[in-house]
Design a protein around this motif. Structure first.
Motif, PDB file in Angstrom:
ATOM      1  N   THR A 143       0.839  -1.207   0.000  1.00 49.45           N
ATOM      2  CA  THR A 143       0.000   0.000   0.000  1.00 49.45           C
ATOM      3  C   THR A 143       0.871   1.253   0.000  1.00 49.45           C
ATOM      4  OG1 THR A 143      -1.692  -1.198   1.254  1.00 49.45           O
ATOM      5  CG2 THR A 143      -1.854   1.198   1.217  1.00 49.45           C
ATOM      6  N   TYR A 144       1.949   1.213   0.739  1.00 47.37           N
ATOM      7  CA  TYR A 144       2.890   2.335   0.780  1.00 47.37           C
ATOM      8  C   TYR A 144       3.477   2.613  -0.601  1.00 47.37           C
ATOM      9  CZ  TYR A 144       7.342   4.691   1.611  1.00 47.37           C
ATOM     10  OH  TYR A 144       8.415   5.548   1.539  1.00 47.37           O
ATOM     11  N   LEU A 145       3.831   1.553  -1.325  1.00 46.81           N
ATOM     12  CA  LEU A 145       4.451   1.712  -2.641  1.00 46.81           C
ATOM     13  C   LEU A 145       3.465   2.207  -3.691  1.00 46.81           C
ATOM     14  CD1 LEU A 145       6.629  -1.542  -2.729  1.00 46.81           C
ATOM     15  CD2 LEU A 145       7.449   0.804  -2.464  1.00 46.81           C
ATOM     16  N   THR A 146       2.189   1.892  -3.515  1.00 44.93           N
ATOM     17  CA  THR A 146       1.197   2.252  -4.536  1.00 44.93           C
ATOM     18  C   THR A 146       0.377   3.494  -4.191  1.00 44.93           C
ATOM     19  OG1 THR A 146      -0.370   0.698  -3.510  1.00 44.93           O
ATOM     20  CG2 THR A 146       0.989  -0.121  -5.337  1.00 44.93           C
ATOM     21  N   LYS A 147       0.099   3.700  -2.898  1.00 47.00           N
ATOM     22  CA  LYS A 147      -0.800   4.795  -2.521  1.00 47.00           C
ATOM     23  C   LYS A 147      -0.170   5.822  -1.586  1.00 47.00           C
ATOM     24  CE  LYS A 147      -4.941   1.939  -3.038  1.00 47.00           C
ATOM     25  NZ  LYS A 147      -6.176   1.442  -2.377  1.00 47.00           N
ATOM     26  N   GLY A 148       0.945   5.471  -0.939  1.00 46.32           N
ATOM     27  CA  GLY A 148       1.589   6.439  -0.067  1.00 46.32           C
ATOM     28  C   GLY A 148       1.558   6.039   1.389  1.00 46.32           C
ATOM     29  N   VAL A 149       2.294   6.821   2.191  1.00 43.73           N
ATOM     30  CA  VAL A 149       2.473   6.469   3.594  1.00 43.73           C
ATOM     31  C   VAL A 149       1.183   6.623   4.395  1.00 43.73           C
ATOM     32  CG1 VAL A 149       3.222   8.792   4.252  1.00 43.73           C
ATOM     33  CG2 VAL A 149       3.959   6.823   5.598  1.00 43.73           C
ATOM     34  N   GLY A 150       0.312   7.557   3.986  1.00 44.84           N
ATOM     35  CA  GLY A 150      -0.934   7.759   4.727  1.00 44.84           C
ATOM     36  C   GLY A 150      -1.832   6.540   4.670  1.00 44.84           C
ATOM     37  N   GLU A 151      -2.007   5.984   3.486  1.00 43.74           N
ATOM     38  CA  GLU A 151      -2.830   4.785   3.333  1.00 43.74           C
ATOM     39  C   GLU A 151      -2.182   3.583   4.006  1.00 43.74           C
ATOM     40  OE1 GLU A 151      -5.827   4.527   2.051  1.00 43.74           O
ATOM     41  OE2 GLU A 151      -5.915   6.667   1.637  1.00 43.74           O
ATOM     42  N   ALA A 152      -0.861   3.496   3.935  1.00 46.35           N
ATOM     43  CA  ALA A 152      -0.161   2.383   4.584  1.00 46.35           C
ATOM     44  C   ALA A 152      -0.331   2.448   6.099  1.00 46.35           C
ATOM     45  CB  ALA A 152       1.315   2.415   4.214  1.00 46.35           C
ATOM     46  N   SER A 153      -0.253   3.651   6.653  1.00 49.01           N
ATOM     47  CA  SER A 153      -0.462   3.823   8.082  1.00 49.01           C
ATOM     48  C   SER A 153      -1.875   3.427   8.482  1.00 49.01           C
ATOM     49  CB  SER A 153      -0.191   5.272   8.476  1.00 49.01           C
ATOM     50  OG  SER A 153      -0.424   5.483   9.854  1.00 49.01           O
ATOM     51  N   ALA A 154      -2.829   3.702   7.603  1.00 41.26           N
ATOM     52  CA  ALA A 154      -4.220   3.349   7.884  1.00 41.26           C
ATOM     53  C   ALA A 154      -4.409   1.846   7.990  1.00 41.26           C
ATOM     54  CB  ALA A 154      -5.124   3.920   6.803  1.00 41.26           C
ATOM     55  N   VAL A 155      -3.606   1.080   7.244  1.00 36.29           N
ATOM     56  CA  VAL A 155      -3.685  -0.382   7.338  1.00 36.29           C
ATOM     57  C   VAL A 155      -3.371  -0.835   8.761  1.00 36.29           C
ATOM     58  CG1 VAL A 155      -2.660  -2.557   6.567  1.00 36.29           C
ATOM     59  CG2 VAL A 155      -3.153  -0.747   4.901  1.00 36.29           C
ATOM     60  N   TYR A 156      -2.271  -0.327   9.312  1.00 37.11           N
ATOM     61  CA  TYR A 156      -1.906  -0.689  10.687  1.00 37.11           C
ATOM     62  C   TYR A 156      -2.959  -0.217  11.679  1.00 37.11           C
ATOM     63  CZ  TYR A 156       2.836  -1.996   9.218  1.00 37.11           C
ATOM     64  OH  TYR A 156       3.913  -2.613   8.641  1.00 37.11           O
ATOM     65  N   SER A 157      -3.461   0.990  11.482  1.00 33.86           N
ATOM     66  CA  SER A 157      -4.458   1.538  12.407  1.00 33.86           C
ATOM     67  C   SER A 157      -5.736   0.707  12.383  1.00 33.86           C
ATOM     68  CB  SER A 157      -4.772   2.989  12.040  1.00 33.86           C
ATOM     69  OG  SER A 157      -3.624   3.794  12.144  1.00 33.86           O
TER      70      SER A 157
END
Length: 262
Positions: free
Chosen positions: A21-35
């Motif tokens: 997700t980080y590689l395709t959409k950015g750090v914000g979306e990747a952080s949302a996965v963990y949250s």
């Protein structure tokens, strides 16, 4: 299914998902996965789970990586451009929340120190680390507090502050409120020698061998650093005490000191 994080495989799936997700959409979306994953389990249950501790650590590591260019600015180290942006305040809030859940995780404390370096909020950081280490009496936390003080630079560096922290950490092991940590004692002895206070280092050494008499490294540090401030009789007596503690040397200590002197 993010709710099935009940083994290391589940952690690996979440981490891989966040990275893609980080590689395709950015750090914000990747952080949302963990949250999203961590929000499915009450925090009280997370505190006792090494799996969720690993998830929080990976989450913080990703956010810290997104700040890499800012943290390493001026160090000459080249970093690849990260996709997306995240504010230091958001990263700090995430780290502090993770530290509340897992107070003994020293890697989280390392990340907090790196982030606070951006704003040079040394007073706030050092007070927080001092309080945190005092509350949990963990040698790893004391060492990170000392690291933070040493990173302040010559202009802000205070020898009394360093001595205060080391003394506080070592005293906690002497009164049995925390396990003895040989590394802390070794740092204390070396610190006093660097400060040209051999008599103080000598006193610390005797306290150290009383607190952790089983540590061969502490004994050898004392002989190596204080050999010019001990009489032969005193060293011989200490060697006898070492033998009583069943600490053995492969080479005679006098031979070692003679070789170092040459």
């Amino acid at each position: 299914n993010y709710s099935l994080v009940n083994d290391s495989r589940g952690v690996a799936i979440v981490v891989c998902t966040a990275l893609f997700t980080y590689l395709t959409k950015g750090v914000g979306e990747a952080s949302a996965v963990y949250s999203q994953v961590t929000s499915l389990v009450p925090e009280l249950e997370q505190k006792d789970s090494p799996l969720y501790e690993a998830l929080h650590l990976h989450h913080v590591a990703l956010l810290r990586f997104s700040l890499g260019g800012q943290i390493n600015k001026g160090s000459g180290e080249k970093r690849a451009e990260v996709k997306g942006k995240v504010s230091p305040e958001r990263v700090r809030a995430c780290v502090c929340h993770a530290i509340e859940l897992f107070p003994h995780n020293t890697q989280l404390v390392v990340y907090l120190i790196d982030i606070e370096m951006l704003g040079a909020a040394w007073g706030r950081l050092c007070r927080a680390l001092d309080l945190h280490a005092s509350s949990y009496q963990d040698s790893g936390l004391w060492l990170q507090a000392l690291r933070a003080e040493s990173l302040r630079g010559a202009r802000c560096y205070t020898i009394h502050r360093i001595r205060y922290l080391i003394e506080k950490a070592c005293a906690s092991s002497e009164n049995k409120s925390a396990p003895s940590c040989p590394l802390l004692w070794r740092v204390y002895i070396a610190f006093e020698m660097e400060a040209s206070r051999p008599e103080a280092a000598r006193r610390v050494f005797f306290r150290a061998i009383n607190s952790c008499p089983w540590s061969k490294s502490v004994w050898l540090d004392g002989f190596r650093l204080l050999r010019n401030f001990m009489s032969p009789v005193e060293m011989s007596e200490l060697l006898d005490v070492m033998k009583d503690k069943e600490i053995r040397l492969r080479t005679d200590i006098y031979e070692i000191l003679l070789m170092e002197a040459v």
